[in-house]
Enzyme design. Structure first.
Site, PDB file in Angstrom:
ATOM      1  N   ALA A  17       0.838  -1.213   0.000  1.00  0.00           N
ATOM      2  CA  ALA A  17       0.000   0.000   0.000  1.00  0.00           C
ATOM      3  C   ALA A  17       0.869   1.258   0.000  1.00  0.00           C
ATOM      4  O   ALA A  17       0.574   2.225   0.687  1.00  0.00           O
ATOM      5  CB  ALA A  17      -0.929  -0.021   1.207  1.00  0.00           C
ATOM      6  N   VAL A  20       3.086   3.324  -5.237  1.00  0.00           N
ATOM      7  CA  VAL A  20       2.480   2.750  -6.449  1.00  0.00           C
ATOM      8  C   VAL A  20       1.112   2.159  -6.107  1.00  0.00           C
ATOM      9  O   VAL A  20       0.120   2.420  -6.792  1.00  0.00           O
ATOM     10  CB  VAL A  20       3.403   1.686  -7.086  1.00  0.00           C
ATOM     11  CG1 VAL A  20       2.707   1.033  -8.273  1.00  0.00           C
ATOM     12  CG2 VAL A  20       4.724   2.307  -7.526  1.00  0.00           C
ATOM     13  N   PRO A 128      12.726  -6.356  -9.585  1.00  0.00           N
ATOM     14  CA  PRO A 128      12.855  -6.285 -11.043  1.00  0.00           C
ATOM     15  C   PRO A 128      11.728  -7.063 -11.718  1.00  0.00           C
ATOM     16  O   PRO A 128      11.541  -8.263 -11.485  1.00  0.00           O
ATOM     17  CB  PRO A 128      14.224  -6.912 -11.316  1.00  0.00           C
ATOM     18  CG  PRO A 128      14.532  -7.754 -10.105  1.00  0.00           C
ATOM     19  CD  PRO A 128      13.754  -7.224  -8.961  1.00  0.00           C
ATOM     20  N   ARG A 160       6.121   6.544 -26.335  1.00  0.00           N
ATOM     21  CA  ARG A 160       5.132   7.280 -27.131  1.00  0.00           C
ATOM     22  C   ARG A 160       5.123   8.766 -26.750  1.00  0.00           C
ATOM     23  O   ARG A 160       4.961   9.627 -27.603  1.00  0.00           O
ATOM     24  CB  ARG A 160       3.744   6.643 -26.985  1.00  0.00           C
ATOM     25  CG  ARG A 160       3.665   5.271 -27.656  1.00  0.00           C
ATOM     26  CD  ARG A 160       2.243   4.793 -27.822  1.00  0.00           C
ATOM     27  NE  ARG A 160       1.594   4.526 -26.564  1.00  0.00           N
ATOM     28  CZ  ARG A 160       1.706   3.382 -25.876  1.00  0.00           C
ATOM     29  NH1 ARG A 160       2.439   2.394 -26.326  1.00  0.00           N
ATOM     30  NH2 ARG A 160       1.080   3.225 -24.724  1.00  0.00           N
ATOM     31  N   HIS A 182      12.051  -5.026 -18.565  1.00  0.00           N
ATOM     32  CA  HIS A 182      11.702  -3.702 -18.042  1.00  0.00           C
ATOM     33  C   HIS A 182      12.945  -3.250 -17.282  1.00  0.00           C
ATOM     34  O   HIS A 182      13.098  -3.489 -16.095  1.00  0.00           O
ATOM     35  CB  HIS A 182      10.491  -3.763 -17.107  1.00  0.00           C
ATOM     36  CG  HIS A 182      10.269  -2.451 -16.379  1.00  0.00           C
ATOM     37  ND1 HIS A 182      10.053  -1.266 -17.032  1.00  0.00           N
ATOM     38  CD2 HIS A 182      10.278  -2.141 -15.058  1.00  0.00           C
ATOM     39  CE1 HIS A 182       9.916  -0.290 -16.157  1.00  0.00           C
ATOM     40  NE2 HIS A 182      10.055  -0.794 -14.941  1.00  0.00           N
TER      41      HIS A 182
HETATM   42  N1  NAI Z   1       7.261  -2.186 -13.080  1.00  0.00           N
HETATM   43  C1  NAI Z   1       7.241  -0.858 -13.100  1.00  0.00           C
HETATM   44  O1  NAI Z   1       7.105  -0.280 -14.186  1.00  0.00           O
HETATM   45  C2  NAI Z   1       7.377  -0.119 -11.818  1.00  0.00           C
HETATM   46  C3  NAI Z   1       7.684  -0.815 -10.697  1.00  0.00           C
HETATM   47  N2  NAI Z   1       7.779  -0.159  -9.492  1.00  0.00           N
HETATM   48  C4  NAI Z   1       8.087  -1.002  -8.341  1.00  0.00           C
HETATM   49  O2  NAI Z   1       6.956  -1.111  -7.492  1.00  0.00           O
HETATM   50  C5  NAI Z   1       7.386  -1.452  -6.166  1.00  0.00           C
HETATM   51  C6  NAI Z   1       6.742  -0.526  -5.150  1.00  0.00           C
HETATM   52  O3  NAI Z   1       7.249   0.784  -5.287  1.00  0.00           O
HETATM   53  P1  NAI Z   1       6.702   1.964  -4.344  1.00  0.00           P
HETATM   54  O4  NAI Z   1       5.240   1.885  -4.209  1.00  0.00           O
HETATM   55  O5  NAI Z   1       7.315   3.225  -4.813  1.00  0.00           O
HETATM   56  O6  NAI Z   1       7.358   1.566  -2.946  1.00  0.00           O
HETATM   57  P2  NAI Z   1       6.835   2.003  -1.499  1.00  0.00           P
HETATM   58  O7  NAI Z   1       8.006   1.824  -0.580  1.00  0.00           O
HETATM   59  O8  NAI Z   1       6.182   3.332  -1.550  1.00  0.00           O
HETATM   60  O9  NAI Z   1       5.714   0.918  -1.164  1.00  0.00           O
HETATM   61  C7  NAI Z   1       5.979  -0.429  -1.044  1.00  0.00           C
HETATM   62  C8  NAI Z   1       5.058  -0.988  -0.002  1.00  0.00           C
HETATM   63  O10 NAI Z   1       5.259  -2.395   0.076  1.00  0.00           O
HETATM   64  C9  NAI Z   1       5.100  -2.760   1.431  1.00  0.00           C
HETATM   65  N3  NAI Z   1       5.666  -4.070   1.694  1.00  0.00           N
HETATM   66  C10 NAI Z   1       6.974  -4.412   1.852  1.00  0.00           C
HETATM   67  N4  NAI Z   1       7.071  -5.730   2.095  1.00  0.00           N
HETATM   68  C11 NAI Z   1       5.815  -6.229   2.054  1.00  0.00           C
HETATM   69  C12 NAI Z   1       5.268  -7.540   2.216  1.00  0.00           C
HETATM   70  N5  NAI Z   1       6.032  -8.606   2.482  1.00  0.00           N
HETATM   71  N6  NAI Z   1       3.937  -7.688   2.124  1.00  0.00           N
HETATM   72  C13 NAI Z   1       3.126  -6.611   1.875  1.00  0.00           C
HETATM   73  N7  NAI Z   1       3.602  -5.367   1.721  1.00  0.00           N
HETATM   74  C14 NAI Z   1       4.916  -5.182   1.799  1.00  0.00           C
HETATM   75  C15 NAI Z   1       5.778  -1.630   2.189  1.00  0.00           C
HETATM   76  O11 NAI Z   1       5.397  -1.595   3.557  1.00  0.00           O
HETATM   77  C16 NAI Z   1       5.311  -0.423   1.394  1.00  0.00           C
HETATM   78  O12 NAI Z   1       4.109   0.110   1.920  1.00  0.00           O
HETATM   79  C17 NAI Z   1       8.920  -1.372  -6.215  1.00  0.00           C
HETATM   80  O13 NAI Z   1       9.425  -2.670  -6.443  1.00  0.00           O
HETATM   81  C18 NAI Z   1       9.164  -0.485  -7.421  1.00  0.00           C
HETATM   82  O14 NAI Z   1      10.444  -0.622  -7.976  1.00  0.00           O
HETATM   83  C19 NAI Z   1       7.545   1.169  -9.367  1.00  0.00           C
HETATM   84  C20 NAI Z   1       7.225   1.912 -10.468  1.00  0.00           C
HETATM   85  C21 NAI Z   1       7.167   1.343 -11.799  1.00  0.00           C
HETATM   86  C1  PYR Z   2      10.546   2.286 -11.065  1.00  0.00           C
HETATM   87  C2  PYR Z   2      10.479   1.810 -12.458  1.00  0.00           C
HETATM   88  O1  PYR Z   2      10.684   0.654 -12.732  1.00  0.00           O
HETATM   89  C3  PYR Z   2      10.172   2.754 -13.494  1.00  0.00           C
HETATM   90  O2  PYR Z   2       9.666   3.842 -13.233  1.00  0.00           O
HETATM   91  O3  PYR Z   2      10.432   2.443 -14.674  1.00  0.00           O
END
Ligand code: NAI
Ligand code: PYR
Length: 326
Positions: A17, A20, A128, A160, A182
């Protein structure tokens, strides 16, 4: 008289929560895509706070949603799980650098999700991204059509946007996507870029450009640097990815049969198997309807092979065993 076909609620469980996760909820609410949102987070207090804030949003919008913090039993009747657990990428860090930390997080999540009896669609965001998707595919016992990652969908949105700025055409008129990881090894199959239905080459020629006006190495660099620039400036990326998740869920709920670049377990496509990587997919009410193997030029095939071999290196490190389905 009771309605014979009952209206159904749509339930999403968002694991993580944080930034993202909360913005995914926000986008789903703005678009009225679900009516029940459940947050699971190790930091229950923070998750409760997100719920209250989102309830204020709903109240402000004059809308009603059932938003609450739950537990893994909530997955049993959920339609979607969106995995956003972990932590934001730090400035200077690659997505692959996050693997060790994310694996520890995943180990505590997959067992309870599997045991809940969840039988919907898992959409994976945590980084990742491709390695996490492959881990979920191997450990949840769901078909690849139902467990996939956002993959290069966010890179494609950025592509885009950047192309739109260069050729001065609205981004939604541009068909272009990134493939592979990614991450830093993603690539752009430039032979598939079109504007409307017109090839980019023809479009540029009509507008008195030459194809060399677009330096795709530079475009690729800008796409790759987008994420790091945002992370460097504000400590995370959250809005773009939340819109991507909402688009994917829309395509599923409306059975759009829409082409989206997603990370999916490959079964021989592009000569690759045993890993997940970004490739165009057709998305509809069954999740992924088709994994497309598109024509790639010699250089693009090499780029795909390179990206897949990077993913495979990390997959082999953390999951040496071959998936049960193969
Ligand atoms: N694939 C993509 O295009 C993107 C991926 N991401 C990824 O999304 C993920 C989240 O990023 P943010 O929201 O910025 O991080 P954040 O730190 O704001 O939120 C992550 C949340 O996960 C919770 N958490 C940690 N361990 C947990 C568990 N075992 N069970 C349940 N909750 C748990 C934390 O308490 C925290 O609230 C990261 O891995 C980030 O790199 C972010 C943006 C783009
Ligand atoms: C955090 C990440 O994977 C992105 O913004 O592309």
């Amino acid at each position: 008289m009771p309605i014979e076909k009952p209206f159904q609620t749509r339930k999403v469980v968002i694991i993580g929560a944080g930034r993202v996760g909360s913005h995914v909820a926000l986008c789903l609410m703005f678009r009225h895509l679900v009516n029940e949102i459940v947050f699971l987070d190790v930091n229950r207090e923070a998750a409760e706070a997100q719920v209250m804030d989102l309830e204020d949003l709903a109240s402000g919008m004059g809308d009603s949603f059932n938003i609450h913090v739950g537990d893994y039993a909530d997955c049993a009747d959920a339609h979607f799980i969106v995995l956003t657990a972990g932590r934001s990428r730090r400035p200077g860090e690659t997505r692959l650098d996050m693997l060790g930390g994310t694996m520890k997080v995943l180990e505590g999540i997959v067992g309870p999700v599997r045991d809940s009896g969840f039988n919907g669609i898992v959409l994976s965001v945590s980084n990742p991204a491709d390695i996490v998707t492959e881990y979920l595919y191997r450990n949840l016992g769901l078909p690849r059509e139902h467990v996939f990652g956002t993959g290069t969908a966010l890179d494609s949105v950025r592509l885009r946007r950047i192309l739109s700025g260069i050729i001065d055409v609205d981004a939604k008129q541009i068909q272009a996507f990134c493939m592979g990881e990614h991450g830093d090894s993603s690539f752009i199959p430039t032979s598939h870029v079109t504007v409307g239905s017109i090839t980019l080459r023809e479009y540029l020629a009509m507008n008195h450009h030459s194809n060399s006006n677009i330096d795709f190495d530079d475009v690729k660099r800008m796409v790759k640097e987008s994420g790091s620039k945002i992370v460097g400036g504000k400590g995370c990326t959250e809005f773009g990815i939340a819109s991507v998740v909402a688009e994917i869920i829309t395509a599923i709920l409306h059975n759009e049969k829409r082409m989206l670049p997603l990370s999916v377990h490959l079964e021989g496509e592009y000569g690759e198997s045993g890993i997940s990587a970004g490739t165009p997919c057709i998305v509809g009410s069954n999740g992924i309807d088709a994994v497309l193997e598109i024509d790639l030029s010699y250089d693009e095939r090499r780029a795909m092979r390179n990206s897949c071999s990077i993913i495979r290196g990390y997959v082999d490190q953390v999951m040496p065993e071959v998936p049960a389905q193969e």
